[in-house]
Design a protein around this motif. Sequence first.
Motif, mmCIF file in Angstrom:
data_model
loop_
_atom_site.group_PDB
_atom_site.id
_atom_site.type_symbol
_atom_site.label_atom_id
_atom_site.label_comp_id
_atom_site.label_asym_id
_atom_site.label_seq_id
_atom_site.Cartn_x
_atom_site.Cartn_y
_atom_site.Cartn_z
ATOM 1 N N GLY A 45 -7.304 -39.468 -43.014
ATOM 2 C CA GLY A 45 -8.299 -39.165 -41.985
ATOM 3 C C GLY A 45 -8.569 -37.676 -41.915
ATOM 4 N N CYS A 46 -9.350 -37.293 -40.923
ATOM 5 C CA CYS A 46 -9.754 -35.890 -40.808
ATOM 6 C C CYS A 46 -10.103 -35.605 -39.355
ATOM 7 N N THR A 47 -9.912 -34.354 -38.967
ATOM 8 C CA THR A 47 -10.239 -33.984 -37.586
ATOM 9 C C THR A 47 -11.707 -33.571 -37.450
ATOM 10 N N SER A 48 -12.406 -33.383 -38.562
ATOM 11 C CA SER A 48 -13.830 -33.018 -38.495
ATOM 12 C C SER A 48 -14.698 -34.283 -38.476
ATOM 13 N N ARG A 49 -15.990 -34.057 -38.279
ATOM 14 C CA ARG A 49 -16.879 -35.204 -38.073
ATOM 15 C C ARG A 49 -18.182 -35.072 -38.868
ATOM 16 N N CYS A 50 -18.072 -34.691 -40.121
ATOM 17 C CA CYS A 50 -19.282 -34.567 -40.959
ATOM 18 C C CYS A 50 -20.002 -35.926 -40.981
ATOM 19 N N ASN A 51 -21.324 -35.891 -40.795
ATOM 20 C CA ASN A 51 -22.002 -37.184 -40.597
ATOM 21 C C ASN A 51 -22.224 -37.982 -41.879
ATOM 22 N N PHE A 52 -21.997 -37.352 -43.044
ATOM 23 C CA PHE A 52 -22.158 -38.054 -44.321
ATOM 24 C C PHE A 52 -20.823 -38.592 -44.834
ATOM 25 N N CYS A 53 -19.762 -38.319 -44.082
ATOM 26 C CA CYS A 53 -18.414 -38.606 -44.596
ATOM 27 C C CYS A 53 -17.957 -39.999 -44.181
ATOM 28 N N ALA A 54 -17.460 -40.738 -45.182
ATOM 29 C CA ALA A 54 -17.013 -42.113 -44.922
ATOM 30 C C ALA A 54 -15.515 -42.169 -44.656
ATOM 31 N N LEU A 55 -14.856 -41.011 -44.609
ATOM 32 C CA LEU A 55 -13.391 -41.023 -44.527
ATOM 33 C C LEU A 55 -12.873 -41.042 -43.098
ATOM 34 N N TRP A 56 -13.408 -40.135 -42.234
ATOM 35 C CA TRP A 56 -12.850 -40.105 -40.879
ATOM 36 C C TRP A 56 -13.115 -41.394 -40.094
ATOM 37 N N PRO A 57 -14.248 -42.099 -40.318
ATOM 38 C CA PRO A 57 -14.440 -43.331 -39.544
ATOM 39 C C PRO A 57 -13.399 -44.409 -39.863
ATOM 40 N N ASP B 9 -5.339 -36.101 -50.057
ATOM 41 C CA ASP B 9 -5.655 -36.336 -48.646
ATOM 42 C C ASP B 9 -7.170 -36.287 -48.465
ATOM 43 N N ASP B 10 -7.634 -36.908 -47.388
ATOM 44 C CA ASP B 10 -9.062 -36.757 -47.101
ATOM 45 C C ASP B 10 -9.329 -35.284 -46.816
ATOM 46 N N GLU B 11 -8.416 -34.644 -46.115
ATOM 47 C CA GLU B 11 -8.504 -33.207 -45.839
ATOM 48 C C GLU B 11 -7.061 -32.735 -45.587
ATOM 49 N N SER B 12 -6.567 -31.886 -46.480
ATOM 50 C CA SER B 12 -5.123 -31.572 -46.443
ATOM 51 C C SER B 12 -4.714 -30.644 -45.307
ATOM 52 N N ALA C 180 -9.506 -27.969 -48.682
ATOM 53 C CA ALA C 180 -9.422 -27.187 -47.439
ATOM 54 C C ALA C 180 -10.835 -26.901 -46.966
ATOM 55 N N ARG C 181 -10.977 -26.696 -45.689
ATOM 56 C CA ARG C 181 -12.287 -26.344 -45.135
ATOM 57 C C ARG C 181 -12.407 -24.827 -45.076
ATOM 58 N N ALA C 182 -13.646 -24.348 -45.178
ATOM 59 C CA ALA C 182 -13.887 -22.898 -45.145
ATOM 60 C C ALA C 182 -13.396 -22.300 -43.830
ATOM 61 N N ASN D 23 -23.572 -31.803 -39.458
ATOM 62 C CA ASN D 23 -22.430 -31.729 -38.528
ATOM 63 C C ASN D 23 -21.175 -31.223 -39.237
ATOM 64 N N LYS D 24 -21.375 -30.266 -40.133
ATOM 65 C CA LYS D 24 -20.271 -29.783 -40.966
ATOM 66 C C LYS D 24 -19.298 -28.914 -40.162
ATOM 67 N N GLY D 25 -19.792 -28.231 -39.171
ATOM 68 C CA GLY D 25 -18.885 -27.430 -38.340
ATOM 69 C C GLY D 25 -18.412 -26.150 -39.002
HETATM 70 S S1 SF4 Z 1 -16.329 -34.234 -45.414
HETATM 71 FE FE1 SF4 Z 1 -14.258 -33.388 -45.457
HETATM 72 S S2 SF4 Z 1 -14.168 -32.033 -43.670
HETATM 73 FE FE2 SF4 Z 1 -15.915 -33.399 -43.336
HETATM 74 S S3 SF4 Z 1 -15.104 -35.116 -42.134
HETATM 75 FE FE3 SF4 Z 1 -14.979 -35.690 -44.305
HETATM 76 S S4 SF4 Z 1 -12.928 -35.151 -44.967
HETATM 77 FE FE4 SF4 Z 1 -13.354 -34.046 -43.035
#
Ligand code: SF4
Length: 453
Positions: free
Chosen positions: A195-207, A237-240, A267-269, A306-308
């Motif tokens: 999972g991930c703590t971010s909420r990018c709207n194109f990402c299928a991982l955090w949902p 990891d989806d996001e390490s 990693a995120r920027a 919604n990349k943040g």
């Molecule tokens: S794209 Fe990366 S940073 Fe964004 S929600 Fe998905 S795993 Fe997290």
Amino acid sequence: MNVLLIHPPSANPLLDKVYMHEPLALEYLGAGLKEDGHEVEIFDARLEGSIEKAYHRFRPDIVGLTAFTSHVRIVKAMAENLKRLDPDLLVVIGGHHATVSPEDFNVHGIDLVVVGEGVQALREIARFAEAGENFSAIRGLGLVRAGAEILLTEARPYTPLDALPVPDRSLTRRHRKHYFSEWLQPLASIRTSLGCTSRCNFCALWPITGGKYLRRSVASVVDELKGIEEPNVFFCDDESMCDVRRMDALADAIDGAGLRKRYFLYARADTVVSCPELFIKWRKIGLAQVFIGMESFSDERLGRLNKGISIAQQRNAVRYLQDLGLIVYANFMVDTDFEKEDFARLTAHIRELELQHVGFSVLTPLPGTELYRQRRRELVTENPELFDMVHAVLPTRLPLSEFYSRMLDLYTKSLPLSQTVRSLARFGPLRIWKQLALLSSFSRYLKKAHLET
Ligand code: SF4
């Protein structure tokens, strides 16, 4: 019982030349089943020939297949084929697409769909199958019903990651030297979080985890790393780096255990910018390469995703990591609404960042994402194989052939050839030759991609 676990062939075999990670999810499943006394084999169809031969040699009672969205048609065909060989075979499908769209597998050839975490589910399936019991009591399943809607059982909560078995890498022993990611070979994969703590709207991982960030204990990760033979390790990891305190403690523990490997992680920027000291520490213990989803060239476009993160954070992160001597692998989304000025702006942005390794994905509303919910009605195709981030599944503003021709230009114009060759020099002449050959195959492929969409 004999259980055959299958990783399907890639929908786009060209990507197998860029990376091929070990089928870690199947190694987890295999470990759980072996704990219960079952015989398990993994068939990696990216590397092995005939599934029929494997079937006849091993004679499985259960076959488990895994699939991303781009594999949907491939695994359905494999399932049908296996059922033809043996109508009594129990065919189970799980993985990412089964979790976000289980109803897509409500077809002949498949018996059960695992929704969500599969290790415990598959153990229960094998136990119930052996005892001849009804599967409807197992949580997190879709029961396939001919001519009717799939029947979903009660949802299964995620198993705490530390409660899962250690993946059984002996199941892929014969293939291990083939797993790689560009210059990192042989390469093992390890999962430390989900999972991930971010909420990018194109990402299928955090949902998939309902927005939760699940993490393993530092001790369990170090124990697993001690058992890995490969010199290179990919943190899949989806996001390490979501939990920087945990990653700080993990770096200390890896150092304390005297483990010496090369690491590659996501990693995120914004994490790099806010915690630079974490990356110094990881550099010291072997971090060699960081993958960053940069996604776009303007704050306005980043906001739409919604990349943040901001463009300023992108700049600082790249400068910081490259000054540390780390390889930054940056990925950008090519939006189907791009005009030719947008391609030019993206090219200029990458040049300004002075990146050495970039990849491009076509912005794709993957099932299970916010973007999919927002734009589903605009899709120009429902063919799952085209949801591979290379094909445009939304209408392009430019004519499709021009869109791909400009996408191809991104590879050649944003990274001048001399720069690519210079950055690859550290890996030797063979790697330079391989990368250039790959670029040439990919160019030929992109030139024809508009014909398939
Ligand atoms: S794209 Fe990366 S940073 Fe964004 S929600 Fe998905 S795993 Fe997290």
